[in-house]
Design a protein around this motif. Structure first.
Motif, PDB file in Angstrom:
ATOM      1  N   LEU A 153      37.421   5.961 106.328  1.00 63.32           N
ATOM      2  CA  LEU A 153      36.636   7.204 106.246  1.00 63.32           C
ATOM      3  C   LEU A 153      35.196   6.903 105.844  1.00 63.32           C
ATOM      4  O   LEU A 153      34.848   5.747 105.562  1.00 63.32           O
ATOM      5  N   SER A 154      34.365   7.921 105.850  1.00 63.29           N
ATOM      6  CA  SER A 154      32.980   7.716 105.394  1.00 63.29           C
ATOM      7  C   SER A 154      32.541   8.890 104.525  1.00 63.29           C
ATOM      8  O   SER A 154      31.628   9.630 104.848  1.00 63.29           O
ATOM      9  N   ILE A 155      33.257   9.053 103.419  1.00 59.94           N
ATOM     10  CA  ILE A 155      32.922  10.114 102.463  1.00 59.94           C
ATOM     11  C   ILE A 155      31.748   9.612 101.617  1.00 59.94           C
ATOM     12  O   ILE A 155      31.849   8.553 100.988  1.00 59.94           O
ATOM     13  N   PRO A 156      30.627  10.349 101.608  1.00 60.41           N
ATOM     14  CA  PRO A 156      29.480   9.851 100.841  1.00 60.41           C
ATOM     15  C   PRO A 156      29.730   9.892  99.330  1.00 60.41           C
ATOM     16  O   PRO A 156      30.526  10.700  98.850  1.00 60.41           O
ATOM     17  N   SER A 157      29.047   8.994  98.614  1.00 57.26           N
ATOM     18  CA  SER A 157      29.159   9.044  97.154  1.00 57.26           C
ATOM     19  C   SER A 157      27.975   9.818  96.585  1.00 57.26           C
ATOM     20  O   SER A 157      28.061  11.020  96.396  1.00 57.26           O
ATOM     21  N   PHE A 158      26.846   9.143  96.339  1.00 53.88           N
ATOM     22  CA  PHE A 158      25.721   9.821  95.678  1.00 53.88           C
ATOM     23  C   PHE A 158      24.924  10.740  96.606  1.00 53.88           C
ATOM     24  O   PHE A 158      24.569  11.845  96.235  1.00 53.88           O
ATOM     25  N   ILE A 159      24.602  10.219  97.805  1.00 50.51           N
ATOM     26  CA  ILE A 159      23.772  11.026  98.714  1.00 50.51           C
ATOM     27  C   ILE A 159      24.293  10.899 100.142  1.00 50.51           C
ATOM     28  O   ILE A 159      25.059   9.987 100.458  1.00 50.51           O
ATOM     29  N   GLU A 160      23.846  11.812 100.974  1.00 51.51           N
ATOM     30  CA  GLU A 160      24.066  11.668 102.404  1.00 51.51           C
ATOM     31  C   GLU A 160      22.705  11.829 103.079  1.00 51.51           C
ATOM     32  O   GLU A 160      21.936  12.727 102.714  1.00 51.51           O
ATOM     33  N   LYS A 189      24.510  14.628  96.394  1.00 57.15           N
ATOM     34  CA  LYS A 189      25.912  14.987  96.118  1.00 57.15           C
ATOM     35  C   LYS A 189      26.245  14.860  94.635  1.00 57.15           C
ATOM     36  O   LYS A 189      27.003  15.651  94.091  1.00 57.15           O
ATOM     37  N   ILE A 190      25.698  13.859  93.999  1.00 56.74           N
ATOM     38  CA  ILE A 190      25.992  13.665  92.572  1.00 56.74           C
ATOM     39  C   ILE A 190      24.721  13.858  91.759  1.00 56.74           C
ATOM     40  O   ILE A 190      23.690  13.242  92.040  1.00 56.74           O
ATOM     41  N   THR A 191      24.796  14.749  90.779  1.00 56.61           N
ATOM     42  CA  THR A 191      23.611  15.019  89.951  1.00 56.61           C
ATOM     43  C   THR A 191      23.740  14.443  88.544  1.00 56.61           C
ATOM     44  O   THR A 191      22.777  14.362  87.809  1.00 56.61           O
ATOM     45  N   ARG A 192      24.979  14.097  88.143  1.00 55.25           N
ATOM     46  CA  ARG A 192      25.197  13.410  86.863  1.00 55.25           C
ATOM     47  C   ARG A 192      26.190  12.301  87.118  1.00 55.25           C
ATOM     48  O   ARG A 192      27.328  12.611  87.471  1.00 55.25           O
ATOM     49  N   PRO A 193      25.828  11.048  86.964  1.00 52.05           N
ATOM     50  CA  PRO A 193      24.493  10.557  86.609  1.00 52.05           C
ATOM     51  C   PRO A 193      23.500  10.845  87.730  1.00 52.05           C
ATOM     52  O   PRO A 193      23.885  10.851  88.889  1.00 52.05           O
ATOM     53  N   PHE A 194      22.249  11.071  87.371  1.00 46.99           N
ATOM     54  CA  PHE A 194      21.237  11.411  88.372  1.00 46.99           C
ATOM     55  C   PHE A 194      20.793  10.140  89.096  1.00 46.99           C
ATOM     56  O   PHE A 194      20.315   9.204  88.462  1.00 46.99           O
ATOM     57  N   PRO A 195      20.933  10.114  90.437  1.00 47.08           N
ATOM     58  CA  PRO A 195      20.678   8.858  91.162  1.00 47.08           C
ATOM     59  C   PRO A 195      19.192   8.633  91.435  1.00 47.08           C
ATOM     60  O   PRO A 195      18.758   8.560  92.581  1.00 47.08           O
ATOM     61  N   TYR A 196      18.395   8.519  90.378  1.00 48.76           N
ATOM     62  CA  TYR A 196      16.941   8.440  90.550  1.00 48.76           C
ATOM     63  C   TYR A 196      16.503   7.184  91.302  1.00 48.76           C
ATOM     64  O   TYR A 196      15.534   7.200  92.050  1.00 48.76           O
ATOM     65  N   GLU A 197      17.278   6.097  91.133  1.00 44.40           N
ATOM     66  CA  GLU A 197      16.888   4.852  91.822  1.00 44.40           C
ATOM     67  C   GLU A 197      16.959   5.059  93.337  1.00 44.40           C
ATOM     68  O   GLU A 197      16.062   4.620  94.075  1.00 44.40           O
ATOM     69  N   ILE A 198      18.030   5.718  93.771  1.00 45.09           N
ATOM     70  CA  ILE A 198      18.210   5.956  95.206  1.00 45.09           C
ATOM     71  C   ILE A 198      17.117   6.899  95.718  1.00 45.09           C
ATOM     72  O   ILE A 198      16.513   6.667  96.762  1.00 45.09           O
TER      73      ILE A 198
END
Lengths: 396, 93, 312
Positions: free
Chosen positions: A251-258, A299-308
């Motif tokens: 599958l290709s379910i996104p983690s932090f962002i899409e 998709k994920i706000t905590r932890p906030f993926p600022y590096e990405i």
């Protein structure tokens, strides 16, 4: 990979969530009904009544007790889940912080709904944005299929990092919208999750422990810092768990962002949850006209993926951030403020426009999505922001 | 007790190897101390029962020790003793 | 199970709480905990509501508990034990806890966490029928935050939020009857006890532990700074509350009322009241003392009428 065993079924977001819960077969579920997530618990109660799960289901007298039961059960080493929305989450607020400070894995499914007042039952993100600093991992899903898969991943992530995790879907839009969901076999889910290995257990009679002591100025700060460390370390675990899942089940379910046409975009919109579907349609139309627009779905706000975000947005000229919640800071919505903070340290950074939309279930149409891009194009042309925040879909 | 840096704390602020409070000597609070007369004592254990600070130690039904490290000097033991075997005397500073 | 335990037998058992806690000198609740925990024939797991007891016994990194103990917040101790007990049940069902292992689950809360802010969670937990014993230590005000009135505070008591003033004689409402509220849930065992009458208290706790389902025992817990008396008088204050019938010893066992102790000579409530600074302003208010006495008499007579009757 056993693709031949996978099947596609039509389910609403609530049904998909309840089905995931059934396959997870949690030890304890405690919940109090609240629109629009009520169905999750109704469907799950039927699984309990039919003996399809081994779960101790505790139909509590309030959401405050729901989360308190979850804490009690989780300290006993049980795999624990709950579901809520809006006022229910707000009533849990005090206890959310305690759950994360105890380092307890608890998975809570939230059907996002506006907070009173005025009382409203439809979607916005004011409920979960209000608990964004409670130390929980927060994951916003776009559709029912993603809800189903993300819940399974959330259990594993939560138990690996020993932090509680909320999985969100938009109230009514996703909770009640029927969609195709690709489901796994029960065995696949159970094998993927394995057994919970708790950090500690209140039921360990040989090694009694004290849980929830008073920590004053001499220790409180050290405990908080250690909690930050846990969520910091969760970043890698979150990526790894989704990667393992996707690899295992093809599958290709996104983690932090899409990303959606982000690679060569000049202008992009940061969107969350179901609204990104509408924005994707707008991007399709604009791309046909040759416009370099794209979407980053957060998709994920905590932890906030600022590096990405830094990496992905560095070379853009204009970014619009869509917030389905207010902060009353007069600076726009919560995500826009965090995106601005995340990008501030970049030497070269895009102009960032805050948009507030869809409060209390206000419709977000394709025309609205096109309008958002029109505004961003104007900002790009003039190379300046005129307003701190812009309301979309508001009667002026 | 030396204060620990954050990396050395138990996750979730859980306290293990309890009870750890024995390191905290509440006996410093007292203004009066119990004076125990073992001759008068019939080992009824009322003082053991009512001592709020677990000061009075019993073995095989007999009182063998007052652990004054924790005694706050409340005088309940003296009050509940039916034989007058415990007198409260002022602490010398 | 043997109902009565001698103090010698009790002294050989685990008391749950140990030395080094920071309760005020002369505090009543350490002895109450001692009697409750040592009365259990099986290991205990305790859920504690926020309050004096929780604060003084677990100041990080010092815990005075030698049994599994959890505190989450003020109003949810009964919900927390519901969760712990449910985890225990399901893990046992799944074979992760041995079949023959038995635990007595206990909740301990003060009057704030029981009569007031925690009443909803307690009502919910006992309605759902979880297997636990709730022990209320009733010191009749929010002592932990500096003696504010609660719905357990007696009429006429001087507290920091029901102060004696030019117009107000302390608290102007009578206290809530928590026993009747709990009994209305028709749970198998409800009782009222006092540390002064330890044999009765221990017997009640041991009776409660015999029964499957929710149980509730209210225990009076005299408070040195909150009530205002000499710290050596704690047991005496508890005894006078019983002897004046302000705090009758009774139980409702499977729906049957039983008055467990009838004083040979019922003392006037004044003898209890005027030993405490919180009532000292009533010295010259015979009218108010009379009103308190009237209430005590009414309640006591009602109890005597109910003695031996089955109410559900």
């Amino acid at each position: 990979m056993k693709t031949e065993t996978k099947k596609i079924v039509a389910k609403t977001g609530n049904e998909a969530a309840a089905y995931a819960m059934k396959q997870i077969n949690p030890d304890v579920v405690a919940a109090y009904p609240i629109t629009p997530s009520t169905e999750i618990i109704q469907i799950f109660s039927k699984y309990v009544a039919d003996g399809e799960v081994d779960t101790e289901f505790i139909p509590v007298e309030s959401e405050h007790s729901a989360i308190s039961v979850c804490i009690g059960a989780s300290t006993g080493g049980a795999r624990v889940m709950t579901a809520t929305s809006s006022q229910g989450l707000a009533l849990m607020h005090e206890i959310l912080y305690i759950a994360s400070s105890f380092r307890l894995p608890i998975v809570m499914i939230v059907g996002n709904r506006a907070l009173s007042g005025p009382i409203n039952i439809h979607c916005d993100h004011s409920d979960t944005m209000g608990s964004r600093d409670s130390g929980w991992i927060q994951i916003y899903c776009e559709n029912a299929n993603e809800v189903y898969h993300t819940i399974i991943n959330a259990v594993k992530i939560s138990e690996k990092v020993n932090l509680p995790c909320m999985v969100m879907m938009d109230g009514f839009i996703v909770t009640h919208g029927m969609e195709n969901v690709l489901i796994l076999e029960d065995e696949e889910v159970r094998e993927f999750l394995g057994k919970r290995e708790p950090l500690y257990s209140i039921l360990d009679l040989k090694n009694p422990i004290t849980v929830g002591p008073l920590a004053l100025y001499d220790y409180y700060m050290e405990h908080k810092r250690s909690q930050v460390d846990a969520i910091l370390k969760s970043k890698k675990i979150i990526s790894d768990v989704f990667e393992e899942y996707n690899r295992k089940f093809g599958l290709s379910i996104p983690s932090f962002i899409e990303e959606y046409f982000l690679d060569d975009a000049e202008i992009a919109v940061i969107a969350m949850s179901s609204a990104s579907g509408t924005l994707k349609e707008a991007v399709d139309l604009l791309r046909e006209k040759g416009e370099r627009v794209g979407i980053l779905r957060l998709k994920i706000t905590r932890p906030f993926p600022y590096e990405i975000l830094r990496k992905k947005l560095e070379n853009l000229k204009v970014v619009g951030v869509m917030d389905r919640a207010e902060t009353f800071s007069t600076m726009g919505g919560p995500v826009s403020i965090e995106v601005k903070a995340a990008l501030y340290s970049l030497i070269k950074r895009p102009l960032i426009q805050s948009f507030v939309f869809g409060l209390g279930g206000r419709e977000f149409s394709l025309e609205d999505a096109i309008k958002v891009f029109d505004i961003l194009k104007k900002i790009n042309k003039e190379n300046k922001l005129e307003e701190e925040f812009i309301y979309i879909g508001l009667r002026e | 007790m030396k204060l620990k840096p954050w990396r050395e704390l138990e996750e979730g602020a859980v306290i293990k190897n309890v009870p750890t409070s024995l390191k905290y000597k509440t006996g410093e609070w007292k203004k009066e101390s119990p004076l125990f007369d073992s001759e008068k004592c019939t080992h009824c254990l009322l003082c053991w029962l009512y001592c709020p600070d677990f000061v009075i130690k019993v073995k095989d039904g007999k009182i063998y020790k007052f652990d004054l490290d924790y005694c706050k000097g409340c005088g309940i033991c003296s009050k509940v003793c039916p034989k007058g075997a415990i007198l409260m005397k002022e602490e010398k500073i | 199970m043997k109902k009565i335990l001698s103090l010698k037998e009790l002294s050989e058992r685990n008391t749950g709480l140990t030395s080094g806690h920071r309760a005020c000198s002369g505090c009543a609740f350490p002895s109450i905990i001692k009697m409750v925990v040592a009365s259990s024939d099986y290991p205990v797991v305790i859920s504690n509501a926020t309050g004096c007891l929780e604060v003084v016994s677990t100041i990080y990194p010092y815990s005075a508990w030698n049994v599994p103990w959890i505190h989450v917040a003020f109003e949810n101790a009964a919900a927390v034990i519901s969760g712990v007990e449910s985890a225990y049940k399901v893990l046992k069902k799944k074979g992760l806890i041995p079949e023959n292992e038995k635990i007595n689950f206990i909740v301990i809360g003060g009057d704030g966490g029981t009569y007031d802010i925690g009443l909803q969670a307690l009502s919910g937990a006992i309605e759902r029928g979880h297997n636990f014993l709730y022990v209320l230590y009733d010191n009749q005000a929010y002592m932990n935050t500096g003696v504010q009135r609660s719905s357990a505070t007696p009429f006429g008591a001087n507290t920091t939020t029901s102060p004696v003033g030019k117009k107000m004689p302390g608290k102007i409402q009578h206290r809530k009857d928590i026993i009747e509220i709990i009994a209305a849930h028709e749970i198998p065992y409800v009782a009222q006890a006092s540390p002064s009458h330890f044999g009765d208290l221990i017997k009640k706790v041991r009776r409660a532990f015999e029964i499957e389902g929710p149980k509730f025992i209210a225990v009076i817990s005299p408070c040195v700074p909150g009530w205002g008396y000499n710290e050596s008088e704690t047991v005496e204050l508890a005894r006078l509350a019983v002897e004046t019938c302000f705090w009758p010893l009774y139980e409702i066992d499977q729906g049957v009322y039983r008055v467990n102790y009838k004083p040979k000579e019922k003392l006037p409530v004044k003898e209890w009241l005027l030993k405490q600074d919180r009532f000292s302003h009533l010295k010259n208010r015979e009218d108010l003392i009379e009103e308190i006495q009237k209430k005590v008499d009414e309640k006591w007579e009602r109890l005597l009428r109910l003695d031996g009757q089955k109410i559900f």
